[in-house]
Design an enzyme around this catalytic site. Sequence first.
Site, PDB file in Angstrom:
ATOM      1  N   THR A   1     -58.201 -40.409  98.997  1.00 45.80           N
ATOM      2  CA  THR A   1     -59.075 -39.247  98.790  1.00 45.80           C
ATOM      3  C   THR A   1     -58.761 -38.647  97.425  1.00 45.80           C
ATOM      4  O   THR A   1     -57.687 -38.081  97.214  1.00 45.80           O
ATOM      5  CB  THR A   1     -58.851 -38.177  99.881  1.00 45.80           C
ATOM      6  OG1 THR A   1     -59.038 -38.773 101.159  1.00 45.80           O
ATOM      7  CG2 THR A   1     -59.824 -37.017  99.690  1.00 45.80           C
TER       8      THR A   1
ATOM      9  N   LYS B   1     -66.454 -37.146 100.875  1.00 44.31           N
ATOM     10  CA  LYS B   1     -65.165 -36.974 101.555  1.00 44.31           C
ATOM     11  C   LYS B   1     -64.625 -35.552 101.345  1.00 44.31           C
ATOM     12  O   LYS B   1     -64.102 -34.932 102.278  1.00 44.31           O
ATOM     13  CB  LYS B   1     -64.178 -38.018 101.021  1.00 44.31           C
ATOM     14  CG  LYS B   1     -62.764 -37.885 101.504  1.00 44.31           C
ATOM     15  CD  LYS B   1     -62.645 -38.041 103.004  1.00 44.31           C
ATOM     16  CE  LYS B   1     -61.211 -37.751 103.466  1.00 44.31           C
ATOM     17  NZ  LYS B   1     -61.133 -37.544 104.910  1.00 44.31           N
TER      18      LYS B   1
ATOM     19  N   LYS C   1     -54.510 -30.465  98.915  1.00 43.26           N
ATOM     20  CA  LYS C   1     -55.053 -31.189  97.747  1.00 43.26           C
ATOM     21  C   LYS C   1     -56.575 -31.323  97.887  1.00 43.26           C
ATOM     22  O   LYS C   1     -57.327 -31.120  96.936  1.00 43.26           O
ATOM     23  CB  LYS C   1     -54.359 -32.558  97.661  1.00 43.26           C
ATOM     24  CG  LYS C   1     -54.910 -33.573  96.688  1.00 43.26           C
ATOM     25  CD  LYS C   1     -55.721 -34.691  97.325  1.00 43.26           C
ATOM     26  CE  LYS C   1     -55.055 -35.478  98.391  1.00 43.26           C
ATOM     27  NZ  LYS C   1     -55.875 -36.522  99.019  1.00 43.26           N
TER      28      LYS C   1
HETATM   29  N1  LIG Z   1     -53.267 -39.114 106.920  1.00 38.21           N
HETATM   30  C1  LIG Z   1     -54.545 -38.940 107.169  1.00 38.21           C
HETATM   31  O1  LIG Z   1     -54.947 -38.518 108.273  1.00 38.21           O
HETATM   32  C2  LIG Z   1     -55.586 -39.255 106.138  1.00 38.21           C
HETATM   33  C3  LIG Z   1     -55.282 -39.374 104.807  1.00 38.21           C
HETATM   34  N2  LIG Z   1     -56.294 -39.653 103.913  1.00 38.21           N
HETATM   35  C4  LIG Z   1     -56.010 -39.808 102.497  1.00 38.21           C
HETATM   36  O2  LIG Z   1     -55.417 -41.098 102.350  1.00 38.21           O
HETATM   37  C5  LIG Z   1     -54.444 -41.084 101.320  1.00 38.21           C
HETATM   38  C6  LIG Z   1     -53.096 -41.522 101.889  1.00 38.21           C
HETATM   39  O3  LIG Z   1     -52.757 -40.611 102.916  1.00 38.21           O
HETATM   40  P1  LIG Z   1     -51.456 -40.816 103.828  1.00 38.21           P
HETATM   41  O4  LIG Z   1     -51.277 -42.239 104.139  1.00 38.21           O
HETATM   42  O5  LIG Z   1     -51.584 -39.835 104.914  1.00 38.21           O
HETATM   43  O6  LIG Z   1     -50.341 -40.322 102.822  1.00 38.21           O
HETATM   44  P2  LIG Z   1     -48.784 -40.615 102.780  1.00 38.21           P
HETATM   45  O7  LIG Z   1     -48.192 -39.430 102.110  1.00 38.21           O
HETATM   46  O8  LIG Z   1     -48.266 -41.012 104.108  1.00 38.21           O
HETATM   47  O9  LIG Z   1     -48.680 -41.893 101.824  1.00 38.21           O
HETATM   48  C7  LIG Z   1     -48.960 -41.777 100.460  1.00 38.21           C
HETATM   49  C8  LIG Z   1     -48.814 -43.126  99.791  1.00 38.21           C
HETATM   50  O10 LIG Z   1     -49.035 -42.954  98.381  1.00 38.21           O
HETATM   51  C9  LIG Z   1     -47.913 -43.518  97.678  1.00 38.21           C
HETATM   52  N3  LIG Z   1     -47.695 -42.836  96.409  1.00 38.21           N
HETATM   53  C10 LIG Z   1     -47.539 -41.510  96.187  1.00 38.21           C
HETATM   54  N4  LIG Z   1     -47.385 -41.268  94.882  1.00 38.21           N
HETATM   55  C11 LIG Z   1     -47.425 -42.469  94.254  1.00 38.21           C
HETATM   56  C12 LIG Z   1     -47.347 -42.882  92.890  1.00 38.21           C
HETATM   57  N5  LIG Z   1     -47.194 -41.990  91.903  1.00 38.21           N
HETATM   58  N6  LIG Z   1     -47.451 -44.192  92.614  1.00 38.21           N
HETATM   59  C13 LIG Z   1     -47.626 -45.105  93.603  1.00 38.21           C
HETATM   60  N7  LIG Z   1     -47.707 -44.790  94.914  1.00 38.21           N
HETATM   61  C14 LIG Z   1     -47.625 -43.472  95.230  1.00 38.21           C
HETATM   62  C15 LIG Z   1     -46.748 -43.355  98.625  1.00 38.21           C
HETATM   63  O11 LIG Z   1     -45.693 -44.205  98.244  1.00 38.21           O
HETATM   64  P3  LIG Z   1     -44.161 -43.835  98.572  1.00 38.21           P
HETATM   65  O12 LIG Z   1     -43.930 -44.333  99.966  1.00 38.21           O
HETATM   66  O13 LIG Z   1     -43.404 -44.533  97.539  1.00 38.21           O
HETATM   67  O14 LIG Z   1     -44.057 -42.326  98.476  1.00 38.21           O
HETATM   68  C16 LIG Z   1     -47.409 -43.750  99.935  1.00 38.21           C
HETATM   69  O15 LIG Z   1     -47.525 -45.133 100.041  1.00 38.21           O
HETATM   70  C17 LIG Z   1     -54.462 -39.665 100.746  1.00 38.21           C
HETATM   71  O16 LIG Z   1     -55.344 -39.636  99.663  1.00 38.21           O
HETATM   72  C18 LIG Z   1     -55.016 -38.836 101.912  1.00 38.21           C
HETATM   73  O17 LIG Z   1     -55.633 -37.649 101.480  1.00 38.21           O
HETATM   74  C19 LIG Z   1     -57.585 -39.862 104.305  1.00 38.21           C
HETATM   75  C20 LIG Z   1     -57.923 -39.772 105.619  1.00 38.21           C
HETATM   76  C21 LIG Z   1     -56.961 -39.421 106.634  1.00 38.21           C
HETATM   77  O1  LIG Z   2     -58.471 -36.851 105.208  1.00 38.80           O
HETATM   78  C1  LIG Z   2     -58.093 -36.751 106.375  1.00 38.80           C
HETATM   79  C2  LIG Z   2     -59.042 -36.652 107.452  1.00 38.80           C
HETATM   80  C3  LIG Z   2     -58.438 -36.511 108.798  1.00 38.80           C
HETATM   81  C4  LIG Z   2     -59.506 -36.643 109.837  1.00 38.80           C
HETATM   82  O2  LIG Z   2     -60.668 -36.946 109.523  1.00 38.80           O
HETATM   83  O3  LIG Z   2     -59.144 -36.462 111.015  1.00 38.80           O
END
Ligand SMILES: NC(=O)C1=CN([C@@H]2O[C@H](COP(=O)(O)OP(=O)(O)OC[C@H]3O[C@@H](n4cnc5c(N)ncnc54)[C@H](OP(=O)(O)O)[C@@H]3O)[C@@H](O)[C@H]2O)C=CC1
Ligand SMILES: O=CCCC(=O)O
Length: 295
Positions: free
Chosen positions: A98, A173, A241
Site C-alpha cells: 500500500t 486502496k 501511514k
Molecule cells: N497487514 C495487513 O492486514 C495488510 C497490510 N497491507 C499492506 O501490505 C504491506 C505489508 O504489510 P504487512 O505485511 O502487514 O507489514 P509487515 O510490517 O509485517 O512487513 C513489512 C515488510 O516490509 C519489509 N521492509 C520494511 N522496510 C523495508 C526496506 N527499507 N527495504 C526492504 N524491505 C523492507 C519488511 O522487512 P523486514 O522483515 O526486514 O523488516 C517486511 O518484509 C504494507 O504496505 C501494508 O500497508 C495491505 C493489506 C492488509
Molecule cells: O490495509 C489493510 C487492510 C486490512 C483489511 O482490509 O482488513
Amino acid sequence: MEEIGFLGMGIMGKAMAMNLLRHGFKVSVWNRTLSKGFCDELKEHGASVGESPAAVIKKCKYTIGMLSDPAAALSVVFDKDGILEEICSGKGYIDMSTVDAETSSKISEAVKKKGGSFLEAPVSGSKKPAEDGQLVILSAGDKGLYDAILPAFDVLGKKSFFLGEVGNGAKMKLVVNMIMGSMMNAFSEGLVLADKSGLSPNTLLDVLDLGAIANPMFKMKGPSMIQNSYSPAFPLKHQQKDMRLALALGDENAVSMPVAAAANEAFKKARSTGLGDLDFSAVYEIFKGTEPSSA
Ligand SMILES: NC(=O)C1=CN([C@@H]2O[C@H](COP(=O)(O)OP(=O)(O)OC[C@H]3O[C@@H](n4cnc5c(N)ncnc54)[C@H](OP(=O)(O)O)[C@@H]3O)[C@@H](O)[C@H]2O)C=CC1
Ligand SMILES: O=CCCC(=O)O
C-alpha cells in the site's frame, strides 16, 4: 505457471507466498531481514530463498513485492542489488504494497525504462484473508501483465479489479483504508461511550451486528478489543501511514476530510505511545485513556 518471485516476508507477504506454495506454484522469496525465521518454514513448503531483490528478479519472470511503505517499496527497486539491476524485457514486477500513486508511478516509469512491465496491485483484506486466499486485489498498470499474473491472483484473492492506469489502484486502496481507519475510531468511541454510560460493550456488539451498520470488522475486532488484546493482523503504524497518504490525496484534490484528519491524530497519538506494532484496533486504548494490559 512460471516460478514467481516474492519480496517482503512480513505478515502479508509470508501468508501470500505460503498460499501460492500450497497451490503448487514454485516461489522464490526474499526478505530484508533474513534472521526473522521465515526461511525455514517457507523452505519446508518448497520455496527457494534469493539473496537480493535483483537475484529474485533474475530468476523469475514475474516478481511480487509486499513491502511496508513507500520508502521500502522504493528501496527494493532503486537501491543496490535492487530490481532495476535485473528487470528487462519479458519480466514483470507487481507491487502489492500500500503506497501512494506518486511512489507507484516512479516505480512504473523506472521499470518500463528498463524494458520491464509493471502492475500495482494493493489489496483489501488482512492476515486471515491472505492465508485463505480471500483478498480483494486492486490492480492498475500493464494490462498484459495483469492477464499473465491472473492465475496467481485467483489463488491470492476472491476478486481482482483492473482499474486502468497506474495510480488508480493505489488511490482506491487509500480511499478504502481511510474509510476503515475512520470507522475504527468511531467504533472505539462508541465502545468507550457504552462502557462509561453503564452499558455492556458486549451487548453493544450484539446490537450493532443485527443492524444496518453490521460489518465483518466490528464483528471480528470487537471481542478482542474488549479483552484489550491487539495481536497484530494489520499493524497500527501501517494504518496511520495509510491515513497520512489518504489525507495527502485529499490535499491534492482539495477534498475536506475532517473525520479522517481526526482519526489520523488518534493513530498518531497511538504510535507515539508505543502502540505502532500492535493491531490498528489498539487505537481503542487512546479513547479509553489507558495503556494496553496485553498485546
Ligand atoms: N497487514 C495487513 O492486514 C495488510 C497490510 N497491507 C499492506 O501490505 C504491506 C505489508 O504489510 P504487512 O505485511 O502487514 O507489514 P509487515 O510490517 O509485517 O512487513 C513489512 C515488510 O516490509 C519489509 N521492509 C520494511 N522496510 C523495508 C526496506 N527499507 N527495504 C526492504 N524491505 C523492507 C519488511 O522487512 P523486514 O522483515 O526486514 O523488516 C517486511 O518484509 C504494507 O504496505 C501494508 O500497508 C495491505 C493489506 C492488509
Ligand atoms: O490495509 C489493510 C487492510 C486490512 C483489511 O482490509 O482488513
